[in-house]
Design a protein around this motif. Structure first.
Motif, PDB file in Angstrom:
ATOM      1  N   ALA A 157     -99.931   6.897 -45.845  1.00 54.08           N
ATOM      2  CA  ALA A 157    -100.102   8.271 -46.330  1.00 54.08           C
ATOM      3  C   ALA A 157     -98.802   8.824 -46.918  1.00 54.08           C
ATOM      4  O   ALA A 157     -98.801   9.463 -47.974  1.00 54.08           O
ATOM      5  CB  ALA A 157    -100.593   9.175 -45.201  1.00 54.08           C
ATOM      6  N   SER A 158     -97.692   8.575 -46.241  1.00 56.56           N
ATOM      7  CA  SER A 158     -96.415   9.103 -46.706  1.00 56.56           C
ATOM      8  C   SER A 158     -95.636   8.087 -47.534  1.00 56.56           C
ATOM      9  O   SER A 158     -94.688   8.438 -48.239  1.00 56.56           O
ATOM     10  CB  SER A 158     -95.558   9.523 -45.502  1.00 56.56           C
ATOM     11  OG  SER A 158     -95.194   8.388 -44.724  1.00 56.56           O
ATOM     12  N   GLY A 159     -96.031   6.813 -47.415  1.00 61.56           N
ATOM     13  CA  GLY A 159     -95.330   5.758 -48.123  1.00 61.56           C
ATOM     14  C   GLY A 159     -93.979   5.427 -47.505  1.00 61.56           C
ATOM     15  O   GLY A 159     -93.106   4.864 -48.164  1.00 61.56           O
ATOM     16  N   ALA A 160     -93.823   5.776 -46.221  1.00 65.50           N
ATOM     17  CA  ALA A 160     -92.562   5.534 -45.520  1.00 65.50           C
ATOM     18  C   ALA A 160     -92.842   5.071 -44.105  1.00 65.50           C
ATOM     19  O   ALA A 160     -93.998   4.889 -43.710  1.00 65.50           O
ATOM     20  CB  ALA A 160     -91.724   6.806 -45.514  1.00 65.50           C
ATOM     21  N   SER A 161     -91.787   4.870 -43.324  1.00 70.44           N
ATOM     22  CA  SER A 161     -91.975   4.459 -41.939  1.00 70.44           C
ATOM     23  C   SER A 161     -92.558   5.621 -41.134  1.00 70.44           C
ATOM     24  O   SER A 161     -92.139   6.770 -41.281  1.00 70.44           O
ATOM     25  CB  SER A 161     -90.647   4.003 -41.330  1.00 70.44           C
ATOM     26  OG  SER A 161     -89.650   4.991 -41.471  1.00 70.44           O
ATOM     27  N   LEU A 162     -93.507   5.320 -40.270  1.00 68.85           N
ATOM     28  CA  LEU A 162     -94.232   6.341 -39.523  1.00 68.85           C
ATOM     29  C   LEU A 162     -93.313   7.163 -38.630  1.00 68.85           C
ATOM     30  O   LEU A 162     -93.438   8.386 -38.533  1.00 68.85           O
ATOM     31  CB  LEU A 162     -95.331   5.679 -38.676  1.00 68.85           C
ATOM     32  CG  LEU A 162     -96.268   6.606 -37.892  1.00 68.85           C
ATOM     33  CD1 LEU A 162     -97.079   7.470 -38.847  1.00 68.85           C
ATOM     34  CD2 LEU A 162     -97.208   5.777 -37.010  1.00 68.85           C
ATOM     35  N   LYS A 163     -92.365   6.498 -37.957  1.00 63.55           N
ATOM     36  CA  LYS A 163     -91.470   7.190 -37.025  1.00 63.55           C
ATOM     37  C   LYS A 163     -90.055   7.366 -37.585  1.00 63.55           C
ATOM     38  O   LYS A 163     -89.135   7.725 -36.850  1.00 63.55           O
ATOM     39  CB  LYS A 163     -91.409   6.402 -35.704  1.00 63.55           C
ATOM     40  CG  LYS A 163     -92.747   6.283 -34.981  1.00 63.55           C
ATOM     41  CD  LYS A 163     -93.244   7.636 -34.506  1.00 63.55           C
ATOM     42  CE  LYS A 163     -94.578   7.527 -33.785  1.00 63.55           C
ATOM     43  NZ  LYS A 163     -94.477   6.737 -32.525  1.00 63.55           N
ATOM     44  N   GLY A 164     -89.912   7.082 -38.873  1.00 63.07           N
ATOM     45  CA  GLY A 164     -88.624   7.341 -39.514  1.00 63.07           C
ATOM     46  C   GLY A 164     -87.506   6.382 -39.182  1.00 63.07           C
ATOM     47  O   GLY A 164     -86.321   6.731 -39.260  1.00 63.07           O
ATOM     48  N   SER A 165     -87.849   5.137 -38.849  1.00 57.63           N
ATOM     49  CA  SER A 165     -86.804   4.171 -38.467  1.00 57.63           C
ATOM     50  C   SER A 165     -85.845   3.840 -39.608  1.00 57.63           C
ATOM     51  O   SER A 165     -84.705   3.444 -39.356  1.00 57.63           O
ATOM     52  CB  SER A 165     -87.450   2.873 -37.961  1.00 57.63           C
ATOM     53  OG  SER A 165     -88.047   3.072 -36.702  1.00 57.63           O
ATOM     54  N   THR A 166     -86.295   4.020 -40.839  1.00 52.58           N
ATOM     55  CA  THR A 166     -85.426   3.724 -41.979  1.00 52.58           C
ATOM     56  C   THR A 166     -84.093   4.459 -41.844  1.00 52.58           C
ATOM     57  O   THR A 166     -83.027   3.905 -42.113  1.00 52.58           O
ATOM     58  CB  THR A 166     -86.108   4.118 -43.298  1.00 52.58           C
ATOM     59  OG1 THR A 166     -87.362   3.429 -43.397  1.00 52.58           O
ATOM     60  CG2 THR A 166     -85.242   3.764 -44.489  1.00 52.58           C
ATOM     61  N   LYS A 167     -84.150   5.709 -41.378  1.00 51.77           N
ATOM     62  CA  LYS A 167     -82.929   6.488 -41.162  1.00 51.77           C
ATOM     63  C   LYS A 167     -82.533   6.506 -39.689  1.00 51.77           C
ATOM     64  O   LYS A 167     -81.339   6.435 -39.352  1.00 51.77           O
ATOM     65  CB  LYS A 167     -83.120   7.915 -41.663  1.00 51.77           C
ATOM     66  CG  LYS A 167     -83.222   8.023 -43.179  1.00 51.77           C
ATOM     67  CD  LYS A 167     -83.294   9.481 -43.623  1.00 51.77           C
ATOM     68  CE  LYS A 167     -83.330   9.585 -45.147  1.00 51.77           C
ATOM     69  NZ  LYS A 167     -83.399  10.999 -45.600  1.00 51.77           N
ATOM     70  N   ALA A 168     -83.514   6.605 -38.799  1.00 48.47           N
ATOM     71  CA  ALA A 168     -83.217   6.738 -37.370  1.00 48.47           C
ATOM     72  C   ALA A 168     -82.469   5.534 -36.807  1.00 48.47           C
ATOM     73  O   ALA A 168     -81.634   5.687 -35.908  1.00 48.47           O
ATOM     74  CB  ALA A 168     -84.513   6.964 -36.584  1.00 48.47           C
ATOM     75  N   PHE A 169     -82.749   4.345 -37.336  1.00 51.66           N
ATOM     76  CA  PHE A 169     -82.093   3.136 -36.825  1.00 51.66           C
ATOM     77  C   PHE A 169     -80.613   3.091 -37.196  1.00 51.66           C
ATOM     78  O   PHE A 169     -79.872   2.247 -36.702  1.00 51.66           O
ATOM     79  CB  PHE A 169     -82.813   1.885 -37.334  1.00 51.66           C
ATOM     80  CG  PHE A 169     -82.413   0.631 -36.610  1.00 51.66           C
ATOM     81  CD1 PHE A 169     -82.797   0.411 -35.293  1.00 51.66           C
ATOM     82  CD2 PHE A 169     -81.654  -0.350 -37.243  1.00 51.66           C
ATOM     83  CE1 PHE A 169     -82.422  -0.747 -34.612  1.00 51.66           C
ATOM     84  CE2 PHE A 169     -81.284  -1.512 -36.580  1.00 51.66           C
ATOM     85  CZ  PHE A 169     -81.664  -1.699 -35.263  1.00 51.66           C
ATOM     86  N   ASN A 170     -80.177   4.022 -38.041  1.00 56.35           N
ATOM     87  CA  ASN A 170     -78.756   4.095 -38.367  1.00 56.35           C
ATOM     88  C   ASN A 170     -77.916   4.393 -37.129  1.00 56.35           C
ATOM     89  O   ASN A 170     -76.717   4.110 -37.098  1.00 56.35           O
ATOM     90  CB  ASN A 170     -78.500   5.166 -39.425  1.00 56.35           C
ATOM     91  CG  ASN A 170     -78.859   4.691 -40.827  1.00 56.35           C
ATOM     92  OD1 ASN A 170     -78.997   3.492 -41.072  1.00 56.35           O
ATOM     93  ND2 ASN A 170     -79.025   5.630 -41.744  1.00 56.35           N
ATOM     94  N   SER A 171     -78.553   4.975 -36.088  1.00 56.16           N
ATOM     95  CA  SER A 171     -77.840   5.242 -34.846  1.00 56.16           C
ATOM     96  C   SER A 171     -77.442   3.945 -34.158  1.00 56.16           C
ATOM     97  O   SER A 171     -76.516   3.922 -33.333  1.00 56.16           O
ATOM     98  CB  SER A 171     -78.712   6.082 -33.903  1.00 56.16           C
ATOM     99  OG  SER A 171     -79.885   5.378 -33.532  1.00 56.16           O
ATOM    100  N   VAL A 172     -78.124   2.848 -34.507  1.00 54.57           N
ATOM    101  CA  VAL A 172     -77.784   1.515 -33.999  1.00 54.57           C
ATOM    102  C   VAL A 172     -76.982   0.755 -35.049  1.00 54.57           C
ATOM    103  O   VAL A 172     -75.996   0.085 -34.733  1.00 54.57           O
ATOM    104  CB  VAL A 172     -79.054   0.715 -33.635  1.00 54.57           C
ATOM    105  CG1 VAL A 172     -78.697  -0.715 -33.247  1.00 54.57           C
ATOM    106  CG2 VAL A 172     -79.819   1.408 -32.517  1.00 54.57           C
TER     107      VAL A 172
END
Length: 225
Positions: free
Chosen positions: A63-78
């Motif tokens: 629907a959004s054409g992106a990761s459902l939980k926002g890991s594309t940016k959120a995983f930057n914390s790792v």
């Protein structure tokens, strides 16, 4: 005296082990799968858990054409050592790039020329991300070493108005520079792809890669050092 010596030795061992024990609470657990043969969003997922934080169970959201939980940016914390804003990598860039395929549109996988092979138990993953080419390799048991398993060839492509294209010297004979699958891997110089030496910490250890029925899997724990 013997008792005193034993107490001193035990105390010393606890002292030097303390930092490692403290960091264990910040290790990152990975569980990941991707169908490398076809569009299969029901199969693909990226689950990760950093320390005592809640597990992130992510996948592609059509629907959004992106990761459902926002890991594309959120995983930057790792991906980056704290402070993340400094962008000093704590893991190989190629590994982070590979994780993104499971939370992206199938067209992303195709345009980045993802290819996976298995020979004598060893798994090799190759793809192109923007201007760089990445190669991740395991041993014959599928173990991927975070410190030595990833290689990178930088600046093999250049950005144009229509996206990235391969530089002429890296294109297969008769190939199309706009097609990343036409990269001649024999012409690129791969170098070690690892953490930034200036980062406050890094992740070490091994991840288990599996390849069965065209499904690539990755699982294990990245240990903070």
């Amino acid at each position: 005296m013997k008792k005193l010596g034993f107490i001193f030795t035990a105390a010393f061992i606890l002292l030097i082990a303390a930092p490692l024990c403290a960091d264990a609470a910040n290790d990152v657990k990975i569980d990941w799968k991707l169908d490398i043969a076809k569009e299969n969003y029901a199969m693909n997922f990226f689950s990760w858990k950093a320390g005592d934080k809640a597990e992130v169970k992510d996948s592609f959201d059509a629907a959004s054409g992106a990761s459902l939980k926002g890991s594309t940016k959120a995983f930057n914390s790792v991906r980056y050592a704290e402070p993340a804003a400094d962008k000093k990598a704590a893991i190989p860039g190629g590994l982070r790039g590979l994780f993104l395929f499971a939370v992206a549109d199938w067209k992303f996988t195709q345009s980045h020329a993802l290819q996976v092979t298995k020979k004598a138990g060893a798994i090799t993953v190759r793809f192109i991300r923007k201007a760089n080419a990445y190669e991740l390799k395991t041993d014959k048991k599928g173990n991927f070493d975070l410190l030595t398993g990833s290689k990178c060839a930088k600046n093999i492509a250049e950005k144009t108005e229509n996206g990235f294209v391969l530089k002429p010297e890296y294109v297969k004979a008769g190939g199309n520079a706009a097609n990343m699958a036409d990269l001649d891997w024999d012409k690129v110089k791969l170098e070690n792809d690892t953490f930034n030496p200036e980062a406050a910490y890094r992740y070490e250890g091994t991840l288990q890669f599996t390849l069965k029925n065209n499904v690539l899997g990755i699982s294990g724990t990245m240990i903070k050092k």
